[in-house]
Design an enzyme around this catalytic site. Structure first.
Site, PDB file in Angstrom:
ATOM      1  N   LYS A 118       0.865  -1.186   0.000  1.00 52.91           N
ATOM      2  CA  LYS A 118       0.000   0.000   0.000  1.00 52.91           C
ATOM      3  C   LYS A 118       0.894   1.226   0.000  1.00 52.91           C
ATOM      4  O   LYS A 118       1.671   1.444   0.932  1.00 52.91           O
ATOM      5  CB  LYS A 118      -0.911  -0.007   1.231  1.00 52.91           C
ATOM      6  N   LYS A 165     -12.329   0.624   9.960  1.00 53.71           N
ATOM      7  CA  LYS A 165     -11.459   0.851  11.114  1.00 53.71           C
ATOM      8  C   LYS A 165     -12.312   0.765  12.378  1.00 53.71           C
ATOM      9  O   LYS A 165     -13.103   1.679  12.655  1.00 53.71           O
ATOM     10  CB  LYS A 165     -10.794   2.226  11.031  1.00 53.71           C
ATOM     11  N   GLU A 201      -7.505   3.887  -3.013  1.00 54.35           N
ATOM     12  CA  GLU A 201      -8.261   4.167  -1.791  1.00 54.35           C
ATOM     13  C   GLU A 201      -8.464   5.675  -1.603  1.00 54.35           C
ATOM     14  O   GLU A 201      -7.512   6.449  -1.695  1.00 54.35           O
ATOM     15  CB  GLU A 201      -7.497   3.589  -0.598  1.00 54.35           C
TER      16      GLU A 201
END
Length: 385
Positions: A169, A274, A225
């Protein structure tokens, strides 16, 4: 204090014992190196450790570590709320419904984790088994590469691949598009076979995001993202409809209501969950189930939490992996390795790009007294009956 039974024995659950004590202590954990994002630079993590104690003297734990850079409040807000909420917890009640005070979600998360931890200790089960992920023993995770020059990115990507990571990422949108192109190219050259996802942290407007995705898609991206600001669901939907690559939402998932709006707008292919932002494992799990009905997969990540927060998110990821719509996504749980200190004696860090779900009952990890003492920024505060 740690559980001694694995969930393989599955003993008969004992009668629940009331909570008779709540105590908490603030802490600060420095990062090994600053993490630069489009939203700012993270140099340390501050949070509050929460402990519940029941009438049978079982103790359980949760972590409240909101991320100020995301506008979620900070440790001082958690401490203030604990003073208000502790009497409710002792009375067997939940946090006040509808409270959107700064850090309220993080404290809800800590209390939810601690209650699940306590439930697991009572029943002799891992949290993953309680919530439907008992068959999952390990979870694939991605490496995180921050904002740096191309040669640094190349070195970081090569090191991640050598360490066994199959998914990288890379943070983007903190500089120019040409800088990002050179950084993405460096990552791809160093890791030609890895899955590569980009995280813009909402740093582009829709037009720039369209240009960036068109330019960077040649590097075989897994997904991008949060390419546009959190509230721009129309922009997310337009980018998804173009079909250049998969689109994921992170900052747009500020709470459960926002997450449902993202799903209703058909704006994304992937939802980033999250627990610290959503109010705990169970709230995040409900969203993951809703997402699966819409054909949207979920990736579980942390706020660069301590290993206590990582463990909670890891149990959630195990459950999510059992029904993910697209399947096969690595989760963003390799964050403990970015911390220069932790709250546990043996931090939860990946091996070969994989995190093993703790086998001990409940959360499976608990704070180490010496580690907590070194990280603490205040004394224990306790409310009991």
């Amino acid at each position: 204090m740690s559980g001694q039974h694995s969930d393989s024995a599955a003993p008969k659950p004992p009668t629940a014992s009331p909570i008779v004590g709540v105590r908490w202590r603030p802490f600060r954990l420095p990062l090994r190196a600053p993490i630069a994002t489009a939203g700012g630079t993270i140099e340390q993590r501050e949070g509050v450790l929460v402990e519940l104690r029941d009438a049978d003297d079982r103790r359980s734990f949760g972590e409240a570590s909101p991320l100020p850079e995301d506008g979620d409040g900070g440790a001082p807000d958690v401490l203030r709320l604990l003073g208000e909420w502790a009497p409710r917890v002792l009375a067997g009640e939940g946090p006040p419904a509808g409270s959107h005070a700064p850090a309220a979600a993080a404290l809800r998360c800590a209390l939810d984790d601690a209650r699940l931890d306590l439930d697991g200790r009572r029943r002799g089960l891992r949290i993953a088994s309680i919530i439907g992920g008992g068959a999952v023993r390990e979870v694939r995770v991605n490496a995180v590469i921050g904002n740096g020059p191309p040669e640094w990115v190349r070195e970081q990507a090569a090191a991640a691949v050598a360490a066994g990571y199959g998914t990288l990422k890379l943070k983007v949108a903190a500089g120019s598009l040409d800088e990002d192109r050179r950084r993405v190219q460096a990552a791809r050259e160093a890791a030609p076979d890895a899955r590569l996802r980009l995280d813009a942290n909402g740093g582009w407007d829709t037009a720039t995001a369209h240009e960036a995705i068109d330019a960077l898609a040649r590097y075989d991206l897994e997904y991008v993202e949060q390419p546009v600001p959190a509230r721009d669901l129309e922009g997310l939907a337009r980018l998804r409809a173009e079909g250049t690559c998969l689109i994921a939402a992170d900052e747009s998932v500020a709470d459960a209501a926002e997450a449902e709006r993202v799903l209703d707008s058909s704006a994304v292919d992937v939802l980033v969950l999250k627990p610290m932002r959503l109010g705990g494992i169970r709230r995040a799990l409900n969203l993951a189930r809703d997402a699966s009905w819409e054909g949207v997969s979920c990736v579980v990540t942390t706020n660069f939490d301590s290993s206590l927060g990582v463990a909670a998110a890891l149990h959630l990821a195990a459950a999510v992996d059992s029904f993910n719509a697209w399947g096969g996504f690595a989760h963003g749980l390799s964050t403990a390795e970015h911390l220069a200190a932790d709250l546990v004696a043996r931090p939860l860090v990946p091996h070969g790009g994989v995190l093993h779900v703790p086998s001990a009952v409940g959360l499976g990890v608990e704070p180490d007294e010496a580690a907590l003492e070194a990280a603490a920024t205040g004394d224990w505060v306790e409310v009991s009956r």
